[in-house]
Design a protein around this motif. Structure first.
Motif, PDB file in Angstrom:
ATOM      1  N   LYS A 233       0.916  -1.247  -0.013  1.00  0.00           N
ATOM      2  CA  LYS A 233      -0.047   0.008   0.071  1.00  0.00           C
ATOM      3  C   LYS A 233       0.831   1.158  -0.202  1.00  0.00           C
ATOM      4  O   LYS A 233       0.595   2.232  -0.824  1.00  0.00           O
ATOM      5  CB  LYS A 233      -1.022   0.008   1.214  1.00  0.00           C
ATOM      6  N   SER A 234       1.937   1.313   0.942  1.00  0.00           N
ATOM      7  CA  SER A 234       2.907   2.630   0.973  1.00  0.00           C
ATOM      8  C   SER A 234       3.618   2.688  -0.266  1.00  0.00           C
ATOM      9  O   SER A 234       3.756   3.925  -0.798  1.00  0.00           O
ATOM     10  CB  SER A 234       3.607   2.351   2.322  1.00  0.00           C
ATOM     11  N   THR A 235       3.939   1.494  -0.630  1.00  0.00           N
ATOM     12  CA  THR A 235       4.758   1.643  -2.050  1.00  0.00           C
ATOM     13  C   THR A 235       3.756   2.067  -2.947  1.00  0.00           C
ATOM     14  O   THR A 235       4.288   3.039  -3.835  1.00  0.00           O
ATOM     15  CB  THR A 235       5.159   0.107  -2.420  1.00  0.00           C
ATOM     16  N   THR A 254       4.041  -1.920   9.059  1.00  0.00           N
ATOM     17  CA  THR A 254       5.037  -0.603   9.068  1.00  0.00           C
ATOM     18  C   THR A 254       4.077   0.566   9.335  1.00  0.00           C
ATOM     19  O   THR A 254       4.417   1.477  10.155  1.00  0.00           O
ATOM     20  CB  THR A 254       5.962  -0.645   7.647  1.00  0.00           C
ATOM     21  N   THR A 255       3.089   0.655   8.362  1.00  0.00           N
ATOM     22  CA  THR A 255       2.182   1.727   8.573  1.00  0.00           C
ATOM     23  C   THR A 255       1.179   1.521   9.774  1.00  0.00           C
ATOM     24  O   THR A 255       0.296   0.774   9.632  1.00  0.00           O
ATOM     25  CB  THR A 255       1.336   2.109   7.193  1.00  0.00           C
ATOM     26  N   ARG A 256       1.070   2.493  10.679  1.00  0.00           N
ATOM     27  CA  ARG A 256       0.318   2.455  11.730  1.00  0.00           C
ATOM     28  C   ARG A 256      -0.813   3.205  11.701  1.00  0.00           C
ATOM     29  O   ARG A 256      -1.903   2.961  12.507  1.00  0.00           O
ATOM     30  CB  ARG A 256       1.083   2.514  13.165  1.00  0.00           C
ATOM     31  N   ILE A 273      -5.113   8.286   0.664  1.00  0.00           N
ATOM     32  CA  ILE A 273      -4.985   7.855   2.186  1.00  0.00           C
ATOM     33  C   ILE A 273      -4.382   6.557   2.212  1.00  0.00           C
ATOM     34  O   ILE A 273      -5.087   5.569   2.184  1.00  0.00           O
ATOM     35  CB  ILE A 273      -6.471   7.944   2.972  1.00  0.00           C
ATOM     36  N   ASP A 274      -3.084   6.547   2.624  1.00  0.00           N
ATOM     37  CA  ASP A 274      -2.558   5.300   2.959  1.00  0.00           C
ATOM     38  C   ASP A 274      -2.875   4.868   4.228  1.00  0.00           C
ATOM     39  O   ASP A 274      -3.050   5.494   5.320  1.00  0.00           O
ATOM     40  CB  ASP A 274      -0.845   5.301   2.717  1.00  0.00           C
ATOM     41  N   THR A 275      -3.244   3.612   4.713  1.00  0.00           N
ATOM     42  CA  THR A 275      -3.747   3.019   5.876  1.00  0.00           C
ATOM     43  C   THR A 275      -2.790   2.045   6.504  1.00  0.00           C
ATOM     44  O   THR A 275      -2.273   1.196   5.770  1.00  0.00           O
ATOM     45  CB  THR A 275      -5.251   2.663   5.579  1.00  0.00           C
TER      46      THR A 275
END
Ligand SMILES: Nc1nc2c(ncn2[C@@H]2O[C@H](COP(=O)(O)OP(=O)(O)OP(=O)(O)O)[C@@H](O)[C@H]2O)c(=O)[nH]1
Ligand SMILES: [Mg+2]
Length: 454
Positions: A233-235, A254-256, A273-275
């Motif tokens: 997702k973040s990538t 990793t993403t909190r 919106i990255d979740t």
């Protein structure tokens, strides 16, 4: 109309540029400014709409700034009153000192939106056009600018005037009957009446629907990127933004917290919106993060579900089904099978699914095109005039409900005076949009949201 007070305000964001603009509006504008300019006779004799170079003097008669001034004579000014604009050096100190000198000589500080409010009250523009001024100032993409500009140019106003004209035709048909109510006659052809009501109702409905698009364009389209931990997702967020915005790692979880970034694609502003990855949380912080994911999922207009293509198909089917259950019918779900560089899935999830590799950017532009196409499809479904304002939608909805009630009443043979009453009220609500009908309370709440100086 000229108001009792002469108002003044800084009209540029302070200290942001070479030029500062101070605006003065009201019957005493010329007199107040004359008191603080050096060459008073030049100012007094200056023609409206011509620039004049003058010194501005402070309380002690010292030169505060060298400025250009322009007079605007009522009614040919923004507010419809006599106005003066002072173009000074763009220093916050100078601007504040000019305001202080003006207020010492009788002007008062303008409230937010007061210039535009005066323009409205003087008939320079109607209410929906006044609201477009605020939208224009805050527009941050080509499309939001285009929509605000067409509203300022009166597109919404003329559409509403057109509907109100038709409503007037309707009520006059019925009112004729009211005059003869004792005699139980029906002048108005019921078929014609129903056809007219249906027509106005359909157009009102179209305008209400256009708000989906209008609101998306005005506030930015929220796109939630969701999926399991490590799906990429973040990538993907970073690939869309062309920026290393979010931390990426092979550690699941990793993403909190949610990460939001705006990005304009084809003139439309999106809010990506990255979740936090969805899984059974093993600690409190993670649990809170996942709660936020669900809340973003529900409020998003578009949900991008990121799947790991190398995972088992059955497993992925389960995720698609469970996310599908979480979102509303009006939310667009796009499923991406990520990591196509290491594994190409031999299956998909319909037209709105595609294979991508977030890490090397492959097919990410196709995904972005899907976002734009979706928002554009909202537009093509709707009217040529776009509604962007919640207040307008509320009035349109009230009008539509009354029209529907009138339509039902005709079918049930209800007496004309009840039908006429519904139609009159529907017309009243349409009038609220352009301000043909307004109250002080409504005006106060609209203009208080403006910035000072507008
Ligand atoms: N081969 C390959 N690896 C990828 C791809 N996208 C992401 N990854 C890798 O997958 C791992 C997880 O990526 P992230 O972007 O942090 O995943 P995430 O979904 O944000 O994960 P959480 O924040 O933990 O929920 C990293 O090691 C990435 O380098 C891809 O397209 N191909
Ligand atoms: Mg992440």
């Amino acid at each position: 109309m000229t108001f009792g007070t002469t108002i003044c305000a800084i009209s540029t964001a302070s200290g942001t540029g070479a030029i500062g603009i101070v605006r003065i509006s009201g019957a005493d504008s010329y007199a107040v400014v004359e008191k603080i300019v050096g060459n008073k006779s030049a100012f007094r004799n200056a023609e409206p709409r011509k620039m004049l170079f003058v010194n501005l003097l402070d309380e002690q008669g010292n030169i505060l700034d060298e400025v250009m001034v322009a007079k605007f004579a009522a009614p040919a000014s923004f507010s419809g009153e006599d106005m003066v604009e002072i173009y000074c050096h763009g220093s916050e100190y100078i601007e504040q000192r000019i305001l202080a000198c003006l207020t010492r000589n009788g002007a008062v500080l303008a409230r937010p939106g007061e210039f535009t409010q005066r323009a409205f009250l003087n008939g320079k523009m109607d209410l929906s056009q006044s609201e477009a001024v605020a939208d224009l100032i805050s527009s941050s993409s080509a499309e939001s600018h285009r929509v605000a500009m067409s509203q300022l140019k009166g597109q919404v106003s003329s559409k509403i005037a057109d509907l109100r004209g038709k409503m007037l035709e309707l009520t006059s048909l019925l009112e004729l009957e009211l005059d003869f109510s004792e005699e139980d006659v029906e002048f108005a052809d019921r078929t014609k009446l129903v056809a007219l009501i249906d027509e106005v109702c359909a157009e009102t409905e179209k305008l209400i629907r256009s708000f989906e698009y209008g609101n998306a364009v005005k506030s930015g389209v929220p796109v939630a990127i969701v999926g399991e931990p490590n799906a990429g997702k973040s990538t993907l967020l970073n690939a869309i933004l062309h920026d290393d915005r979010a931390i990426v790692s092979s550690i699941a979880g990793t993403t909190r917290d949610t990460i939001e970034e705006e990005f304009v694609l084809d003139g439309i502003r999106f809010r990506f919106i990255d979740t936090a990855g969805i899984r059974n949380a093993d600690n409190e912080v993670e649990e809170l993060g996942i709660k936020r994911t669900y809340s973003k999922l529900k409020s998003a207009r578009i949900v991008v579900l990121v799947l790991d293509a190398s995972a088992d198909k059955q497993h992925n089917d389960g995720i698609v089904a469970s996310i599908g259950n979480e979102i509303s019918e009006t939310t667009k779900l796009i499923v991406v099978l990520n990591k196509s560089d290491i594994c190409t899935a031999q299956y998909g999830y319909g037209d709105d699914s595609l294979s991508i590799s977030a890490i090397n950017g492959s097919n990410v532009d196709t995904l972005c095109r899907k976002f734009v196409e979706y928002v554009s499809s909202l537009k093509s479904e709707t009217a040529d005039v776009v509604i962007t304002n919640v207040r307008h939608v509320a009035s349109l909805t009230a009008a539509r409900d009354l029209l529907q009630s009138a339509r039902r009443s005709i079918g049930e043979g209800v007496p004309s005076d009840f039908i006429a009453q519904d139609l009159r009220e529907a017309n009243y609500h349409l009038g609220e949009i352009t301000g043909a009908i307004s109250t002080d309370e409504v005006l106060g709440s609209i203009f208080s949201k403006f910035c000072i100086g507008k």
